[in-house]
Write a protein that holds these residues in place. Structure first.
Motif, PDB file in Angstrom:
ATOM      1  N   ALA A 215      34.284 -22.470 -13.047  1.00 32.74           N
ATOM      2  CA  ALA A 215      32.869 -22.816 -12.977  1.00 32.74           C
ATOM      3  C   ALA A 215      32.534 -23.299 -11.576  1.00 32.74           C
ATOM      4  O   ALA A 215      33.342 -23.976 -10.927  1.00 32.74           O
ATOM      5  N   ALA A 216      31.342 -22.943 -11.140  1.00 36.02           N
ATOM      6  CA  ALA A 216      30.905 -23.382  -9.816  1.00 36.02           C
ATOM      7  C   ALA A 216      30.242 -24.740  -9.935  1.00 36.02           C
ATOM      8  O   ALA A 216      29.268 -24.888 -10.656  1.00 36.02           O
ATOM      9  N   VAL A 217      30.783 -25.723  -9.240  1.00 34.98           N
ATOM     10  CA  VAL A 217      30.164 -27.046  -9.253  1.00 34.98           C
ATOM     11  C   VAL A 217      29.395 -27.175  -7.952  1.00 34.98           C
ATOM     12  O   VAL A 217      29.980 -27.177  -6.871  1.00 34.98           O
ATOM     13  N   THR A 218      28.051 -27.237  -8.064  1.00 32.69           N
ATOM     14  CA  THR A 218      27.213 -27.258  -6.863  1.00 32.69           C
ATOM     15  C   THR A 218      26.471 -28.585  -6.788  1.00 32.69           C
ATOM     16  O   THR A 218      26.634 -29.447  -7.645  1.00 32.69           O
ATOM     17  N   GLY A 219      25.614 -28.720  -5.788  1.00 35.34           N
ATOM     18  CA  GLY A 219      24.898 -29.975  -5.596  1.00 35.34           C
ATOM     19  C   GLY A 219      23.662 -30.084  -6.466  1.00 35.34           C
ATOM     20  O   GLY A 219      23.082 -31.147  -6.584  1.00 35.34           O
ATOM     21  N   THR A 220      23.206 -28.974  -7.054  1.00 34.74           N
ATOM     22  CA  THR A 220      22.004 -29.026  -7.890  1.00 34.74           C
ATOM     23  C   THR A 220      22.326 -28.497  -9.274  1.00 34.74           C
ATOM     24  O   THR A 220      23.377 -27.892  -9.493  1.00 34.74           O
ATOM     25  N   PHE A 256      40.337 -22.017  -3.559  1.00 33.19           N
ATOM     26  CA  PHE A 256      40.176 -21.097  -4.690  1.00 33.19           C
ATOM     27  C   PHE A 256      40.066 -19.649  -4.198  1.00 33.19           C
ATOM     28  O   PHE A 256      40.743 -18.749  -4.694  1.00 33.19           O
ATOM     29  N   ALA A 257      39.210 -19.459  -3.153  1.00 33.95           N
ATOM     30  CA  ALA A 257      38.989 -18.089  -2.658  1.00 33.95           C
ATOM     31  C   ALA A 257      40.275 -17.499  -2.101  1.00 33.95           C
ATOM     32  O   ALA A 257      40.616 -16.341  -2.368  1.00 33.95           O
ATOM     33  N   SER A 258      41.007 -18.305  -1.310  1.00 35.23           N
ATOM     34  CA  SER A 258      42.196 -17.725  -0.679  1.00 35.23           C
ATOM     35  C   SER A 258      43.352 -17.600  -1.661  1.00 35.23           C
ATOM     36  O   SER A 258      44.095 -16.615  -1.631  1.00 35.23           O
ATOM     37  N   PRO A 333      27.510 -12.009  -7.968  1.00 33.07           N
ATOM     38  CA  PRO A 333      28.127 -13.310  -8.275  1.00 33.07           C
ATOM     39  C   PRO A 333      28.448 -13.376  -9.762  1.00 33.07           C
ATOM     40  O   PRO A 333      27.603 -13.064 -10.598  1.00 33.07           O
ATOM     41  N   GLU A 334      29.648 -13.732 -10.055  1.00 33.99           N
ATOM     42  CA  GLU A 334      30.122 -13.713 -11.444  1.00 33.99           C
ATOM     43  C   GLU A 334      30.277 -15.157 -11.916  1.00 33.99           C
ATOM     44  O   GLU A 334      30.987 -15.946 -11.285  1.00 33.99           O
ATOM     45  N   ALA A 335      29.588 -15.551 -13.020  1.00 42.86           N
ATOM     46  CA  ALA A 335      29.604 -16.942 -13.482  1.00 42.86           C
ATOM     47  C   ALA A 335      31.026 -17.395 -13.787  1.00 42.86           C
ATOM     48  O   ALA A 335      31.413 -18.517 -13.506  1.00 42.86           O
ATOM     49  N   SER A 339      30.895 -18.133  -9.459  1.00 42.49           N
ATOM     50  CA  SER A 339      29.721 -17.511  -8.801  1.00 42.49           C
ATOM     51  C   SER A 339      30.006 -17.082  -7.366  1.00 42.49           C
ATOM     52  O   SER A 339      29.133 -17.189  -6.505  1.00 42.49           O
ATOM     53  N   ILE A 340      31.201 -16.634  -7.099  1.00 44.76           N
ATOM     54  CA  ILE A 340      31.478 -16.162  -5.733  1.00 44.76           C
ATOM     55  C   ILE A 340      31.267 -14.660  -5.666  1.00 44.76           C
ATOM     56  O   ILE A 340      31.287 -13.971  -6.685  1.00 44.76           O
ATOM     57  N   MET A 341      31.008 -14.194  -4.426  1.00 42.89           N
ATOM     58  CA  MET A 341      30.802 -12.755  -4.214  1.00 42.89           C
ATOM     59  C   MET A 341      31.975 -12.214  -3.402  1.00 42.89           C
ATOM     60  O   MET A 341      32.439 -12.881  -2.472  1.00 42.89           O
ATOM     61  N   LEU A 342      32.396 -11.025  -3.748  1.00 42.67           N
ATOM     62  CA  LEU A 342      33.499 -10.409  -3.018  1.00 42.67           C
ATOM     63  C   LEU A 342      32.959  -9.203  -2.257  1.00 42.67           C
ATOM     64  O   LEU A 342      32.244  -8.378  -2.819  1.00 42.67           O
TER      65      LEU A 342
END
Ligand code: ADP
Length: 647
Positions: A215-220, A256-258, A333-335, A339-342
């Motif tokens: 899960a993406a933990v963001t500021g909003t 996570f990405a790397s 972006p995949e939940a 939510s990262i894009m490749l």
């Protein structure tokens, strides 16, 4: 006798004379026009233009083919990139599950869950992670914190318990709030518990399916903000299928990405292996990739969050690389993947190789060579056509001037012959004059016919000479005898100044023709009563060569025309306009015969700055003769190398 004047047929009242004549003349005009179109000149120009048009079409077609081929290569490599990105996304999700499975196994599988009182605190995850690290039995994520989120019976997020990876304490954040796990090697932006709960609850639909998601933990609350932390979560259900808790790990986005996507990109071949160059495959074997080409050898990866903040990149992506085509393989972006894009670049070496090997590119040098050859041929054809047209014009001038040249002596012979045969002469002197005129004009005719025959033999490559050692002054005397009647008619004095005893290697009969032509020109173009000199001297630069000249007091040859007039049919406009009879063959014959004697012919200015001196240079016969044997005035002249240089 002049032809009787053509008379028109008598017009009668009833015959349709005018329309018939008119229609005939119209037809003739049209025929002439049609013939004009197919005349040599128009036909050649037509062919030249046609070839140019064909060459142009050829070039445009080649260029368009190259473009189409390039577009094909581009779209194919784009498609390969898009496919690679899609596969990478799926494999990354799977890999995430594989990496975290040993840790989440510590809290049991989904099916075997027990009542809420048996839900252990998240430090069991930490211990499991430490055990995995010790045994090296699974790939690891750099985890920064472990947490457990209990679900309320009404289906809402309840108590959250977080323990940082580098602290032994267990904190209940439902009362204390989330605590920063303290200094860590990579700055770790910790979320507050509200954002963490929101993030976990946002991926609930995926969690209900089971498994592990990120899960993406963001500021909003929107989840579309800059990625702060990635929460890798696993659900726990009770026997009734009711969600009881969510266990999770917190990881920095770049880790996570790397460690997830980057590792998959490094290890899983995303492109068909047949695309890889054999050298890549060889390296893959050497480096232990099982013969499979690593993706990094032929493409690049970039990982972005939902705000396009770069998280991981292996090299330039197409849009950023100046040499790459403008397309990339990108995933939405995949939940379930934070939510990262490749983004995957097209396989650039494959693109380059295919473009270079494409038929159009491979054949390009060949096509360019053909085009240049074609243009060269067109140029040569155009030059040849010009020359042909010029020759055709000269030939036509030749026909008209030779008719004139033949007609004049013939008329003179006829007139003098009739005068004699009809007994119109009163005195012996008149009879002698008539007889002289016949002889003179017959000589002129003979010279003309000899030249025409000679030229025809030249054109058929049928002229041979047999040079022998000949005393020059004798040959000059013979030529003078032949030209005497003509000289007499022009009241010209022709002097042989060649010293007796000078020898040259020449073909007597052919050289007589050379001297005859030069002498005839000298007399024809010079003023009446002039003196024409024939002389010879050894060459001052080559003692084995002899220069022979004929010099007159005529108008001379203009600069720039001195080499041209040795070409067949060429006459000076000056003489053609003044209707001086001539064929334009005399000097061409001279030049050819002289060249057969291994010699040159050229023109110099005459003595005292007037007239012209036609010089021929041929090998000398016998031992060098003292230059004093010749006229002293000639010895200080230098030898021009060739008549061309005289211009
Ligand atoms: P042609 O039958 O016209 O004399 P030639 O080939 O002998 O043909 O000469 C070519 C042209 O060179 C002549 O038409 C004339 O214009 C010029 N020419 C030749 N000899 C002389 C000369 N001695 N003086 C002036 N012009 C000459």
């Amino acid at each position: 006798m002049p032809d009787p004047p053509a008379t028109d047929p008598p017009a009668t009242c009833c015959e349709p004379q005018v329309p018939v004549t008119h229609s005939i003349s119209v037809t003739t005009t049209w025929l002439a026009r049609v013939r004009g179109v197919f005349a040599l000149r128009s036909r050649t120009y037509l062919l030249v233009w046609l070839t140019l048009a064909l060459a142009g079409t050829f070039a445009v077609t080649a260029w368009r083919t190259a473009r189409v081929e390039r577009a094909k290569v581009e779209s194919t490599t784009c498609f390969l990139a898009a496919d690679a990105a899609r596969v990478l996304q799926g494999r990354s999700e799977m890999y995430l599950g594989t990496m975290t499975e040993p840790i989440f196994a510590a809290v049991g599988s989904r099916a075997s869950l027990v009542p809420v009182t048996s839900l252990p605190p998240p430090d069991v995850l930490k211990r499991a992670d430490a055990a995995v690290a010790r045994c090296h039995c699974a790939p690891r994520l750099a985890v920064r914190a472990y947490f457990r989120l209990l679900a309320e019976p009404d289906g809402r997020a309840g108590t959250l318990l977080v323990i940082p990876a580098d602290s032994g304490t267990v904190e209940d954040s439902s009362t204390t709030g989330f605590k920063d796990p303290g200094p860590s090697p990579v700055p770790f932006v910790a979320p507050d518990d509200t954002r963490l709960k929101e993030a976990v609850w946002r991926v609930m639909p995926e969690l209900r399916e089971g498994g592990v998601v990120a899960a993406a933990v963001t500021g909003t609350a929107s989840g579309r903000d800059t990625l702060r932390v990635v929460a890798v979560v696993s659900p726990k259900f009770d026997a009734n299928g009711q969600l009881r808790a969510v266990y999770g790990l917190l990881v920095t986005p770049t880790d996570f990405a790397s460690q997830v996507v980057g590792r998959v990109f490094d290890r899983v071949p995303l492109f068909p292996q047949e695309l890889a160059d054999s050298s890549y495959r060889q390296r893959a074997v050497v480096w232990g990739h099982g013969g499979k080409t690593p993706n990094g050898e032929i493409a690049n990866l970039a990982v972005f969050d939902a705000k396009y903040v770069p998280l991981h990149q292996t090299g330039p992506i197409a849009d950023m690389a100046p040499t790459a085509p403008g397309c990339v393989g990108a995933t939405w972006p995949e939940a379930s993947l934070a939510s990262i894009m490749l983004l995957v670049s097209p396989p650039l070496p494959v693109f380059d190789r295919w473009t270079a090997n494409s038929m159009a590119t491979e054949q390009l040098p060949f096509l360019v060579a053909i085009l240049i050859g074609m243009l060269g041929c067109v140029g040569a054809a155009a030059l040849a056509a010009r020359r042909e047209v010029e020759l055709a014009r000269l030939r036509s001038d030749f026909v008209s001037s030779i008719s004139h040249e033949l007609r004049m002596p013939l008329a003179q012979i006829l007139l003098s012959g009739e005068t004699l045969s009809l007994g119109r002469t009163r005195t012996q002197a008149e009879r002698d004059d008539a007889a002289d005129a016949i002889v003179r004009e017959a000589h002129r005719l003979t010279g003309l016919v000899d030249n025409a025959l000679f030229f025809s033999r030249i054109e058929h490559h049928n002229v041979r000479v047999a040079p022998e050692r000949v005393e020059l002054s004798q040959v000059v005397d013979e030529a003078l005898t032949g030209i005497a009647p003509i000289a007499q008619g022009a009241e010209a004095t022709v002097l042989n100044t060649v010293a007796a005893g000078s020898y040259a290697m020449l073909d007597r009969s052919a050289f007589r023709q050379v001297l005859y032509n030069l002498l005839e020109n000298a007399i024809k173009y010079g003023p009446p009563g002039q003196t024409v000199l024939v002389g010879a001297a050894p060459s001052s630069t080559a003692p084995d060569r002899l220069r022979i000249w004929v010099e007159d007091e005529g108008p001379g040859i203009p600069k720039g025309q001195k080499s041209r007039i040795f070409e067949p049919f060429v006459r000076l406009e000056r003489d053609a306009e003044m209707h001086v009879a001539g064929s334009g063959l005399g000097l061409a014959v001279v030049a050819h015969i002289v060249s057969l004697h291994d010699g040159h012919a050229w023109i110099e200015q005459g003595r005292w700055g007037k007239g012209s001196r036609f010089v021929v240079d041929i090998p000398r016969g016998g031992p060098p003769v003292d230059a004093q044997e010749f006229r002293a005035e000639e010895s200080d002249r230098s030898d021009p190398p060739h008549h061309d240089a005289a211009d």
